[in-house]
Design a protein around this motif. Structure first.
Motif, PDB file in Angstrom:
ATOM      1  N   VAL A  92      15.096  15.118  24.439  1.00  0.00           N
ATOM      2  CA  VAL A  92      14.419  14.825  25.706  1.00  0.00           C
ATOM      3  C   VAL A  92      13.502  15.980  26.092  1.00  0.00           C
ATOM      4  O   VAL A  92      12.363  15.764  26.530  1.00  0.00           O
ATOM      5  N   LEU A  93      13.983  17.214  25.924  1.00  0.00           N
ATOM      6  CA  LEU A  93      13.132  18.366  26.230  1.00  0.00           C
ATOM      7  C   LEU A  93      11.885  18.380  25.351  1.00  0.00           C
ATOM      8  O   LEU A  93      10.799  18.737  25.803  1.00  0.00           O
ATOM      9  N   GLY A  94      12.032  17.970  24.096  1.00  0.00           N
ATOM     10  CA  GLY A  94      10.874  17.897  23.201  1.00  0.00           C
ATOM     11  C   GLY A  94       9.886  16.826  23.621  1.00  0.00           C
ATOM     12  O   GLY A  94       8.676  17.024  23.550  1.00  0.00           O
ATOM     13  N   LEU A  95      10.386  15.698  24.097  1.00  0.00           N
ATOM     14  CA  LEU A  95       9.494  14.626  24.536  1.00  0.00           C
ATOM     15  C   LEU A  95       8.812  14.956  25.863  1.00  0.00           C
ATOM     16  O   LEU A  95       7.664  14.569  26.089  1.00  0.00           O
ATOM     17  N   ILE A  96       9.506  15.683  26.730  1.00  0.00           N
ATOM     18  CA  ILE A  96       8.918  16.070  28.019  1.00  0.00           C
ATOM     19  C   ILE A  96       7.708  16.971  27.813  1.00  0.00           C
ATOM     20  O   ILE A  96       6.730  16.903  28.558  1.00  0.00           O
TER      21      ILE A  96
END
Length: 186
Positions: free
Chosen positions: A46-50
Motif C-alpha cells: 500500500v505504501l508503494g502504491l500511495i
C-alpha cells in the motif's frame, strides 16, 4: 521363503487430519505467522502504491528502506491477502501455506539476486529486497513448520500421532486403562 524375506515392508500412507482442532495451540502459531507476515506485506504494498511509482519503473524508488515499483507493490498486496486468508482459515491450511510461500520467498530471493544488475529486474529489486525476501521466507517457513517438523515432538502432537499410529493407539489404550499417567511417558 527367501524371496519373502527380501520384500520390503508394506508402505503405510500417513494422512493427517484435514483440520487441527480450533483450540489446538499449534493453530494459533500458524495463524499469527500468516497474519503478521501478510500484514507486513500489505502495508509495504500500500505504501508503494500511495507513492504512485510507475508499474515497471526500475528507477530506485524506496518505501520503508526497500526498493519498489507498482508491480512489486501489487504483488506484495496479493501475497499479503493470501496470507490473511490463510490466517482466517487456520489449521493445516495455514501451516502449509506458510511453508509453501516461505519456500517461494527464498526462491524469489535467489532468482532476484541473479537478476539484480540485468534488464530483467522488472520488480526493481536491490540487495535489501533480496535480504528481505530471505528473511520473510525463513520466518514463514518457521511459522509453518512449527510443531510439524522436529525430532522430539510431544506425543500429544497430531503430527507425531499421524507418523506413529501404532504407538499412539497403544498409548491411548494404556491411558484409557490408567497405566499411563502422562502423554508420551511409557
Amino acid at each position: 521363503m527367501a524371496t519373502q524375506a527380501l520384500r520390503p515392508p508394506p508402505r503405510r500412507h500417513v494422512r493427517l487430519d484435514e483440520q487441527l482442532p480450533l483450540d489446538h495451540r499449534l493453530n494459533q502459531v500458524y495463524r499469527i505467522g500468516a497474519g503478521l507476515m501478510g500484514l507486513i506485506l500489505i502495508i509495504f504494498g500500500v505504501l508503494g502504491l500511495i507513492d504512485k511509482i510507475g508499474f515497471f519503473d526500475t528507477g530506485g524508488d524506496t518505501v520503508a528502506g526497500l526498493n519498489t515499483n507498482g508491480a512489486l507493490s501489487v504483488l506484495s498486496i496479493c501475497v499479503g491477502l493470501i496470507l490473511l486468508v490463510g490466517m482466517v482459515v487456520g489449521g493445516n491450511i495455514a501451516s502449509t501455506l506458510n511453508m509453501v510461500l516461505g519456500v517461494l520467498f527464498i526462491a524469489s530471493g535467489f532468482v532476484n539476486l541473479a537478476l539484480l544488475d540485468t534488464s530483467y529486474n522488472f520488480l526493481a529489486f536491490h540487495i535489501q529486497n533480496v535480504l528481505f525476501s530471505f528473511v520473510v521466507g525463513v520466518m514463514l517457513m518457521f511459522f509453518g513448520m512449527y510443531g510439524r517438523v522436529s525430532g522430539s515432538l510431544p506425543h500429544d502432537n497430531p503430527y507425531w500421532r499421524a507418523r506413529h499410529p501404532e504407538q499412539a493407539e497403544r498409548e491411548q489404550r494404556d491411558r484409557a486403562r490408567g497405566r499411563l499417567g502422562r502423554v508420551g511417558v511409557g
